[in-house]
Design an enzyme around this catalytic site. Structure first.
Site, PDB file in Angstrom:
ATOM      1  N   GLU A  37       0.978  -1.270  -0.202  1.00 25.27           N
ATOM      2  CA  GLU A  37       0.006  -0.004   0.188  1.00 25.27           C
ATOM      3  C   GLU A  37       0.943   1.201   0.021  1.00 25.27           C
ATOM      4  OE1 GLU A  37      -2.972  -0.171  -0.622  1.00 25.27           O
ATOM      5  OE2 GLU A  37      -3.730  -2.274  -0.153  1.00 25.27           O
TER       6      GLU A  37
ATOM      7  N   CYS B 217      -2.920   8.663   2.683  1.00 26.65           N
ATOM      8  CA  CYS B 217      -2.633   8.185   1.420  1.00 26.65           C
ATOM      9  C   CYS B 217      -3.682   8.382   0.485  1.00 26.65           C
ATOM     10  CB  CYS B 217      -2.302   6.560   1.610  1.00 26.65           C
ATOM     11  SG  CYS B 217      -3.490   5.770   2.235  1.00 26.65           S
TER      12      CYS B 217
END
Length: 514
Positions: free
Chosen positions: A266, A301
């Site tokens: 990720e 993010c």
């Protein structure tokens, strides 16, 4: 106020000024160890010290985790789920105080800190239901008197390396799901938020002891250059889940791949929101864009980093957005009225300043923000003003992810142009469109549209529900965590064939008589 809250946190969570950062069934000794110093981004004050794992301690963690796996994997999945349910209940008892620690160590606002722990509680609840739904499929066999089906089996010991921006929630996405599948987890937390990991581990491992079970959640703290490499290169760890930068994630993925391990990556997000002239409620679009860009001081993010704005509404929308930015409250996140807290550290501030300077050099126009902020009660903190920069699609800085509240605004003519701009970056995590035009929305969600792992319509890029699989494409890494069938990433697929007849038919029509 800061010192009083710190004292309360340390007392209620049982923390000391110097904590062991290694848990292998018991906490490793702290004497004579190198330490990680944890400073609060709120005011630059030292919160505490966490000892770094030695090579010998790392080895003990892995050996003990392997032994625990043999026991844990024999427990039926629904019963594993009930144990994770108890873990969630234990976190709920400490939600407020653990959330305050997230605020002190990570700089999140109080509501975001509390929300972080709630997310871990929610994923524990999700894991309970999942523990009864680890389904395989039955497959029609072409051979008489044969049955075929698939089953999913645990991998073993999972390595999890987490980032500072979600120091508890993202860990739980992986750990709780992996645990109900039957795995054991070794957690290497960010060196910027080690106290959150230590405190969380103190809480959750008490649950396992109540069941007279070996721990299944282990911790090693230390430098990524040492521990990250150890975990990614260790053949005893079949899967490594890594959350962090694209640069480090690429290195981690390469190390794991060389030994034929599996990885869940990720990584970076350079997320964009398209605002169409067909958006009926501009206030809703403004709210979605502003929150997406400024929440957690742009350190998600999924933060909105690019606003792709249709030319007919460009001036009006930008003027309204500037008004929001010019009046946003930046300061001590312990103050409930504050919406934007600090960046994590000085390195993040410097990256913010470099990005703004580079944008200006490339022809960007500063619309709002662009400077450091020094709140009166925390002058040594790492605060910056959320920033809007008018940009064009060919600017190289727009291709980069700066983990800070910088929003680049780019004008577009038609939707095809907007999609071209949207997809022209190397990252592919979260995306959004604000439009009430059915054709536009459908195009955005089609194969020709967003190339991201997450696509949103009339809501912002930031945040995601735990029920969906979380992750992205391209340089975001391609991994998936949390909901849907992301659990399969923590398992190995096995195709089973059972012959209940009296003969063994051979493949390709081969005749073989004995």
């Amino acid at each position: 106020m800061f010192e009083q809250i710190k004292e309360r946190i340390f007392k209620e969570l049982g923390l000391q000024e110097r904590e062991s950062g290694t848990y292998y069934g018991e906490w490793a000794l702290i004497e004579g160890k190198d330490v990680i110093e944890s400073y609060s981004p709120i005011n630059g004050k030292l919160l505490g010290k966490v000892t770094k794992a030695t090579e010998e301690e790392y080895e003990t963690v892995v050996v003990n985790a392997l032994a625990a796996y043999k026991e844990w994997t024999q427990i039926p999945a629904p019963k594993r789920g009930l144990i994770i349910k108890e873990v969630g209940k234990e976190l709920e008892k400490y939600k407020e105080i653990l959330g305050l620690l997230v605020t002190l160590e990570g700089g999140k606002t109080i509501s975001e800190g509390q929300g972080e722990i709630q997310e871990a509680i929610d994923i524990a609840d999700f894991a309970v239901g999942l523990s009864r739904q680890l389904y395989g499929v039955t497959i029609a066999s072409e051979r008489e008197d044969h049955r075929m089906y698939e089953q999913w089996l645990p991998l073993g010991v999972i390595g999890e390396i987490t980032s500072f921006n979600f120091p508890v929630a993202v860990w739980s996405w992986n750990a709780f799901i992996a645990a109900v599948v039957g795995n054991v987890i070794i957690w290497k937390p960010s060196s910027k938020t080690p106290l959150c990991a230590v405190a969380t581990s103190h809480i959750i491992n008490t649950v396992l002891s109540r069941y007279n079970l070996k721990p299944i959640f282990y911790v090693v703290s230390g430098d990524g250059s040492f521990l990250g490499d150890k975990i990614s290169q260790d053949p005893r760890i079949p899967l490594v889940s890594f959350t962090g930068s694209t640069v480090t994630g690429k290195k981690t993925g390469e190390h794991v791949a060389r030994r034929f391990g599996k990885s869940i990556l990720e990584l970076g997000g350079n997320n964009a929101a398209i605002v169409s002239q067909h958006t009926v409620d501009m206030k809703m679009a403004l709210k979605g864009v502003a929150f997406g860009a400024m929440a957690t001081a742009g350190q998600r993010c999924t933060s909105t980093r690019r606003l792709i704005l249709q030319e007919d509404i460009y001036d009006h929308f930008l003027e309204k957005l500037k008004g929001i930015y010019d009046n946003i409250s930046v300061g001590n996140p312990l103050d409930p009225k504050i919406l934007v807290g600090p960046l994590i550290d000085e390195t993040a501030v410097q990256a913010y300043e470099r990005a703004i300077q580079k944008a200006k050099e490339e022809g960007g126009k500063l619309i709002s923000g662009g400077e450091r902020v020094y709140p009166t009660d925390c002058e040594k903190g790492t605060y910056v003003r959320p920033t809007i920069i008018e940009a064009h699609k060919d600017m190289s800085i727009v291709q980069e992810e700066t983990f800070a509240p910088i929003l680049y605004v780019i004008k577009y003519k038609d939707l095809e142009d907007a999609i071209d701009i949207h997809n022209a970056v190397p990252q592919g995590l979260s995306s959004a469109i604000f439009s009430n035009n059915l054709q536009e929305v459908t195009y955005f969600l089609s194969q020709k549209g967003s190339d991201c792992g997450i696509a949103n319509v009339n809501t912002g890029t930031a945040g995601a529900e735990i029920g969906g699989a979380f992750g992205g494409e391209k340089e975001t890494g391609g991994g998936r965590e949390s909901g849907s069938d992301a659990w399969k990433g923590y398992a190995r697929r096995q195709t089973v064939t059972i012959n209940y007849g009296n003969d063994v038919p051979l493949s390709q029509g081969v005749e073989f008589t004995i």
